[in-house]
Design an enzyme around this catalytic site. Structure first.
Site, PDB file in Angstrom:
ATOM      1  N   GLY A   1       0.831  -1.201   0.000  1.00  0.00           N
ATOM      2  CA  GLY A   1       0.000   0.000   0.000  1.00  0.00           C
ATOM      3  C   GLY A   1       0.869   1.256   0.000  1.00  0.00           C
ATOM      4  O   GLY A   1       2.078   1.206   0.257  1.00  0.00           O
ATOM      5  N   CYS A   2       0.241   2.367  -0.306  1.00  0.00           N
ATOM      6  CA  CYS A   2       0.996   3.616  -0.442  1.00  0.00           C
ATOM      7  C   CYS A   2       1.519   4.109   0.913  1.00  0.00           C
ATOM      8  O   CYS A   2       2.719   4.399   1.045  1.00  0.00           O
ATOM      9  CB  CYS A   2       0.145   4.674  -1.130  1.00  0.00           C
ATOM     10  SG  CYS A   2      -1.531   4.831  -0.467  1.00  0.00           S
ATOM     11  N   TYR A   3       0.651   4.185   1.914  1.00  0.00           N
ATOM     12  CA  TYR A   3       1.129   4.630   3.238  1.00  0.00           C
ATOM     13  C   TYR A   3       2.165   3.651   3.807  1.00  0.00           C
ATOM     14  O   TYR A   3       3.184   4.102   4.364  1.00  0.00           O
ATOM     15  CB  TYR A   3      -0.030   4.736   4.224  1.00  0.00           C
ATOM     16  CG  TYR A   3      -1.025   5.852   4.016  1.00  0.00           C
ATOM     17  CD1 TYR A   3      -0.658   7.193   4.148  1.00  0.00           C
ATOM     18  CD2 TYR A   3      -2.360   5.571   3.757  1.00  0.00           C
ATOM     19  CE1 TYR A   3      -1.600   8.211   4.015  1.00  0.00           C
ATOM     20  CE2 TYR A   3      -3.310   6.576   3.620  1.00  0.00           C
ATOM     21  CZ  TYR A   3      -2.925   7.896   3.751  1.00  0.00           C
ATOM     22  OH  TYR A   3      -3.860   8.888   3.624  1.00  0.00           O
TER      23      TYR A   3
ATOM     24  N   ALA B   1       5.644   4.363   2.224  1.00  0.00           N
ATOM     25  CA  ALA B   1       6.317   5.553   2.788  1.00  0.00           C
ATOM     26  C   ALA B   1       6.808   5.263   4.204  1.00  0.00           C
ATOM     27  O   ALA B   1       7.948   5.600   4.565  1.00  0.00           O
ATOM     28  CB  ALA B   1       5.365   6.741   2.774  1.00  0.00           C
TER      29      ALA B   1
END
Ligand SMILES: NC(=O)C1=CN([C@@H]2O[C@H](COP(=O)(O)OP(=O)(O)OC[C@H]3O[C@@H](n4cnc5c(N)ncnc54)[C@H](OP(=O)(O)O)[C@@H]3O)[C@@H](O)[C@H]2O)C=CC1
Ligand SMILES: CC(=O)N[C@@H](CCC(=O)OP(=O)(O)O)C(=O)O
Length: 326
Positions: free
Chosen positions: A154-156, A159
């Site tokens: 996932g994106c979060y 990061a």
């Protein structure tokens, strides 16, 4: 030359990976697909995204016939579809012998018990799940090369994990606190009230209950507090993380931990200099900045990515290249 079919190609991540694969000399696009009943079937991709007018490909409905044609023609599928759609498509294409790069969350937890709670379904394909590898490219390259079932993070989590994983040996039982802001494309292209222009305003959501909290925790091997925010911009994520490190940790230990990225061309780490979303948007890069207070032992680290690129499509491309040895 490897041939890739892209399913969910009219969506934000699907269109983005189409553009990335289209510009790769060693990859070709077998076809672009949407659902059988899609309002966009038959349309040129460029009609939806004029920015991609150089890509002369139409969106085809994913019929049973189309699925069998993909198996005939393609080496791999990219699934840029929602979790419950990817769940079954991934298992089917995997069983046919293709490599699967799934952008959804359907294969990110190893533990089947997590799916009813966080995704609202029982995992129907535990044997395929057991083969799945978490596609955090800088960390799992060896496994990505070996398996055909890759769950792109996932994106979060991308990061957050890029910032936290190097620190694993410096963490205590104290839970890292992650505050992250995402652009609105993170919610996908379909119309929803909370992402409409007049409704969007910087605000937290999913507090103490977002599915990316257990995704980050399971990949880090440490509980975290994760609070996502919706920001009034289109693309990008900035995750700022506060964490207390082991007593006696020095700044040079933190610098040493982040030197793990010295040979990673897409991850840049700076001490006492913090990243900006604008510097990573439309790039595959992750920019990390940190500052450490030796007296209190507190570290603040920020990590910036483009949610549609390193948070989805360009990370999937990294996985494709690693997997096929390109
Ligand atoms: N947006 C982001 O920043 C990120 C998204 N992800 C994940 O990636 C996946 C895609 O996200 P995103 O691009 O934002 O989503 P979008 O809503 O923008 O796109 C979804 C795509 O799936 C297609 N689709 C829907 N149902 C089917 C079906 N049954 N068969 C084939 N195609 C179908 C849609 O077209 P149509 O409905 O017309 O058929 C559309 O092309 C999701 O799982 C998301 O959670 C992961 C990381 C970041
Ligand atoms: C702004 C926004 O809504 N973001 C999405 C995260 C998108 C993402 O990473 O997708 P996965 O669902 O594949 O994990 C959310 O919070 O649900």
């Amino acid at each position: 030359m490897k041939s890739i079919a892209i399913i969910g190609a009219s969506g934000y991540t699907g269109a983005q990976i189409t553009a990335l694969i289209h510009s790769e000399a060693q990859l070709s696009i077998q076809g672009l697909y949407v659902s059988e009943g899609s309002a966009d079937k038959g349309k040129p991709l460029a009609e939806l995204y004029p920015v991609y007018s150089h890509i002369d490909l139409c969106l085809s409905p994913l019929t049973e016939e189309a699925k069998h044609q993909i198996v005939q023609d393609a080496d791999a599928v990219v699934l840029a579809t929602e979790h419950s759609v990817s769940l079954h498509l991934a298992a089917w294409f995997y069983a046919q012998g293709l490599a699967v790069f799934d952008l959804s969350g359907a294969y990110r937890f190893a533990d089947t018990a997590q799916y009813p709670k966080w995704y609202g379904f029982e995992h129907a394909h535990p044997q395929v799940l057991a083969e799945a590898v978490y596609g955090l490219a800088e960390w799992n390259a060896e496994a990505i090369a070996k398996t055909r079932m890759i769950a792109v993070p996932g994106c979060y989590p991308t990061a957050s994990l890029c910032a936290l994983k190097p620190l694993k040996h410096l963490l205590t039982d104290a839970w890292p606190v992650i505050n992250a802001v995402s652009g609105v494309t993170g919610a996908g292209r379909k119309a929803q009230l909370h992402t409409s222009f007049c409704e969007v305003s910087l605000t937290p959501y999913g507090v103490l209950g977002h599915r990316h909290q257990p995704e980050i925790a399971s990949q880090l091997g440490q509980e975290v507090i994760f609070t996502p925010h919706l920001g009034n911009f289109k693309r990008g994520i900035l995750a700022t993380i506060t964490v207390q490190l082991k007593p006696g940790t020095l700044s040079r230990d933190v610098a040493q931990a982040y030197s793990v990225y010295d040979d990673a061309p897409l991850v840049t780490v700076k001490q006492n200099q913090f990243p900006k979303v604008d510097d990573v948007v439309h790039t595959p890069n992750c920019h990390i900045g940190w500052k450490f207070d030796e007296l209190s032992g507190y570290l603040v680290v920020s990590s910036a990515i483009d949610n549609l690129m390193k948070g989805a499509a360009s990370q999937a491309l990294q996985c494709i290249k690693i997997h096929f040895g390109l």
